[in-house]
Design an enzyme around this catalytic site. Structure first.
Site, PDB file in Angstrom:
ATOM      1  N   LYS A 126       0.836  -1.205   0.000  1.00  0.00           N
ATOM      2  CA  LYS A 126       0.000   0.000   0.000  1.00  0.00           C
ATOM      3  C   LYS A 126       0.870   1.254   0.000  1.00  0.00           C
ATOM      4  O   LYS A 126       0.533   2.245  -0.636  1.00  0.00           O
ATOM      5  CB  LYS A 126      -0.929   0.014   1.220  1.00  0.00           C
ATOM      6  CG  LYS A 126      -2.093  -0.953   1.089  1.00  0.00           C
ATOM      7  CD  LYS A 126      -3.220  -0.614   2.044  1.00  0.00           C
ATOM      8  CE  LYS A 126      -4.401  -1.539   1.874  1.00  0.00           C
ATOM      9  NZ  LYS A 126      -5.476  -1.308   2.838  1.00  0.00           N
ATOM     10  N   LYS A 154     -11.176  -5.341  -3.914  1.00  0.00           N
ATOM     11  CA  LYS A 154     -12.227  -4.375  -4.218  1.00  0.00           C
ATOM     12  C   LYS A 154     -11.654  -3.056  -4.716  1.00  0.00           C
ATOM     13  O   LYS A 154     -12.380  -2.233  -5.257  1.00  0.00           O
ATOM     14  CB  LYS A 154     -13.122  -4.166  -2.992  1.00  0.00           C
ATOM     15  CG  LYS A 154     -12.415  -3.729  -1.739  1.00  0.00           C
ATOM     16  CD  LYS A 154     -13.343  -3.851  -0.528  1.00  0.00           C
ATOM     17  CE  LYS A 154     -12.583  -3.624   0.756  1.00  0.00           C
ATOM     18  NZ  LYS A 154     -13.209  -4.141   1.927  1.00  0.00           N
ATOM     19  N   LYS A 167      -4.341 -11.180  -5.834  1.00  0.00           N
ATOM     20  CA  LYS A 167      -5.561 -11.358  -5.047  1.00  0.00           C
ATOM     21  C   LYS A 167      -6.723 -10.544  -5.637  1.00  0.00           C
ATOM     22  O   LYS A 167      -6.507  -9.424  -6.096  1.00  0.00           O
ATOM     23  CB  LYS A 167      -5.266 -10.877  -3.614  1.00  0.00           C
ATOM     24  CG  LYS A 167      -6.377 -11.088  -2.621  1.00  0.00           C
ATOM     25  CD  LYS A 167      -6.054 -10.444  -1.284  1.00  0.00           C
ATOM     26  CE  LYS A 167      -6.517  -9.001  -1.238  1.00  0.00           C
ATOM     27  NZ  LYS A 167      -6.647  -8.426   0.112  1.00  0.00           N
TER      28      LYS A 167
HETATM   29  P1  AMP Z   1     -10.774  -6.359   3.614  1.00  0.00           P
HETATM   30  O1  AMP Z   1     -11.612  -6.179   2.420  1.00  0.00           O
HETATM   31  O2  AMP Z   1      -9.324  -6.173   3.303  1.00  0.00           O
HETATM   32  O3  AMP Z   1     -11.248  -5.622   4.824  1.00  0.00           O
HETATM   33  O4  AMP Z   1     -10.898  -7.915   3.960  1.00  0.00           O
HETATM   34  C1  AMP Z   1     -11.958  -8.448   4.713  1.00  0.00           C
HETATM   35  C2  AMP Z   1     -11.819  -9.938   4.828  1.00  0.00           C
HETATM   36  O5  AMP Z   1     -11.973 -10.548   3.537  1.00  0.00           O
HETATM   37  C3  AMP Z   1     -10.463 -10.412   5.356  1.00  0.00           C
HETATM   38  O6  AMP Z   1     -10.646 -11.514   6.219  1.00  0.00           O
HETATM   39  C4  AMP Z   1      -9.733 -10.822   4.113  1.00  0.00           C
HETATM   40  O7  AMP Z   1      -8.753 -11.796   4.380  1.00  0.00           O
HETATM   41  C5  AMP Z   1     -10.862 -11.390   3.248  1.00  0.00           C
HETATM   42  N1  AMP Z   1     -10.530 -11.269   1.828  1.00  0.00           N
HETATM   43  C6  AMP Z   1     -10.328 -10.117   1.134  1.00  0.00           C
HETATM   44  N2  AMP Z   1     -10.049 -10.386  -0.159  1.00  0.00           N
HETATM   45  C7  AMP Z   1     -10.060 -11.740  -0.287  1.00  0.00           C
HETATM   46  C8  AMP Z   1      -9.836 -12.645  -1.370  1.00  0.00           C
HETATM   47  N3  AMP Z   1      -9.538 -12.215  -2.597  1.00  0.00           N
HETATM   48  N4  AMP Z   1      -9.936 -13.966  -1.127  1.00  0.00           N
HETATM   49  C9  AMP Z   1     -10.247 -14.433   0.092  1.00  0.00           C
HETATM   50  N5  AMP Z   1     -10.459 -13.636   1.161  1.00  0.00           N
HETATM   51  C10 AMP Z   1     -10.370 -12.307   0.990  1.00  0.00           C
END
Ligand code: AMP
Ligand code: TRP
Length: 336
Positions: A117, A202, A199
């Site tokens: 980031k 969003k 990965k």
């Molecule tokens: P965040 O959007 O970074 O707040 O992530 C929220 C949750 O979603 C966390 O537990 C991440 O590990 C999971 N997560 C985010 N992106 C992925 C992905 N591409 N595959 C699996 N888990 C994800």
């Protein structure tokens, strides 16, 4: 709501920093739903994490409520889970500070997500981006959490939370439970549909790289059809076929089967047929969630009741842990 002390505790959170993808759902949210019966669960909307990168205030405000509605729409029962906004429980920030004073620059600057980031941010890297995993540790440790369901990208941050808990306990005496990660068997790392070595995120600039939780069925199908696949043919789960393996993972986790079973089901099928099946499986999951979320968002009073009661409950437990930690560090004690 009755707190059952015999149950083990779970804490997890998602940032309201964008529209969630099926990666968030398959990697995290869906597991939360499965765990709600057995555990004493805290599912937080981690708004203070979202502001580590600049947000448009009016958009953030909207996304916070949408995320709460999504939690419920995905199947989290407000009667069984404590759901709230992180910023409404000030103990998160306060314990974050105590832990910051016990964290090392070296370990924070080594975090993969910080490196990624901060590389994107150029010159003015916010200090919050560096100390963000410490706030995440505070989130978890406040509730004497046993288990943290996360996608595999958060493993390193959870390791840090464990290190900080152990360090604090060693220096100041037993204070925190050392948490364990919970990573689902499938869906722990859903990859980009356009660059399957990356990965699914969003914040990806290419909208074809992810399927968002609000994408209608026709958009899901379109994005699936455009998904990058590998040379050759055959629905085969293998490291040298990252594109098709990712689609197998998505299908397997939507259907609750193993990648091996998917290979068998689509033996002899072409990429086109398989992509269509994956798109249908995803859309079947998303459509009812989207309808429910929309309904919930039309009843703001109901949502407000949930996040207010959630914060009240979380605040009580969180303050007890915070005060204990403050006392252990030598800050003037107060009555529990
Ligand atoms: P965040 O959007 O970074 O707040 O992530 C929220 C949750 O979603 C966390 O537990 C991440 O590990 C999971 N997560 C985010 N992106 C992925 C992905 N591409 N595959 C699996 N888990 C994800
Ligand atoms: N850092 C996590 C992410 O980006 C979100 C998060 C914040 C979290 N606090 C947490 C996850 C505590 C689990 C437990 O995905």
């Amino acid at each position: 709501m009755q707190i059952q002390e015999t149950k083990k505790t779970i804490f997890s959170g998602i940032q309201p920093s964008g529209i969630l993808t099926i990666g968030n759902y398959l990697g995290a949210l869906r597991n939360w739903v499965q765990l709600q019966e057995e555990y004493n669960t805290y599912y937080c909307i981690v708004d203070m994490h979202a502001i580590t990168v600049r947000q448009d205030p009016s958009v953030l405000k909207k996304r916070c409520l949408e995320l709460l509605a999504l939690y419920i729409a995905c199947g989290l029962d407000p009667e069984k889970n404590t759901m709230y906004f992180q910023s409404h429980v000030s103990a998160h920030a306060e314990l974050g500070w105590l832990l910051n004073c016990n964290a090392y620059m070296g370990e924070l600057s080594r975090m993969t997500q910080f490196k990624d980031k901060s590389a994107k941010q150029g010159n003015n890297i916010g200090a919050g981006l560096l100390t963000y995993p410490v706030l995440m540790a505070a989130d978890i440790l406040l509730f004497n959490t046993d288990l943290v369901p996360i996608g595999s990208d958060q493993k390193q941050h959870l390791e840090l939370a464990r290190d900080l808990a152990e360090r604090f306990n060693n220096v100041y005496g037993q204070t925190f439970t050392v948490p364990e990660p919970y990573i689902g068997k499938s869906g722990a790392r859903i990859m980009s549909l356009q660059e399957p070595n990356k990965k699914m995120s969003k914040s990806d600039e290419n909208v074809n790289a992810f399927i968002s939780m609000v994408d209608p069925a026709d958009v899901v199908m379109k994005k699936m059809k455009r998904a990058v696949t590998d040379s050759g043919s055959g629905i085969i789960y293998s490291p040298d076929k990252p594109g098709i393996s990712n689609l197998i993972d998505i299908y397997a986790s939507c259907k609750g089967v193993t990648p091996k079973e998917v290979e068998k089901e689509f033996e002899g099928a072409g990429y086109g047929t398989f992509k269509e099946a994956v798109g249908t499986a995803v859309a079947e999951i998303l459509t009812p969630i989207q309808q429910k979320q929309k309904e919930l968002l039309s009843d703001k009073a109901y949502l407000e009741k949930i996040f207010t009661e959630g914060a009240d409950k979380a605040r009580y437990t969180a303050n007890r842990t915070l005060w204990k930690a403050q006392k252990r560090m030598g800050l003037a004690p107060r009555k529990l």
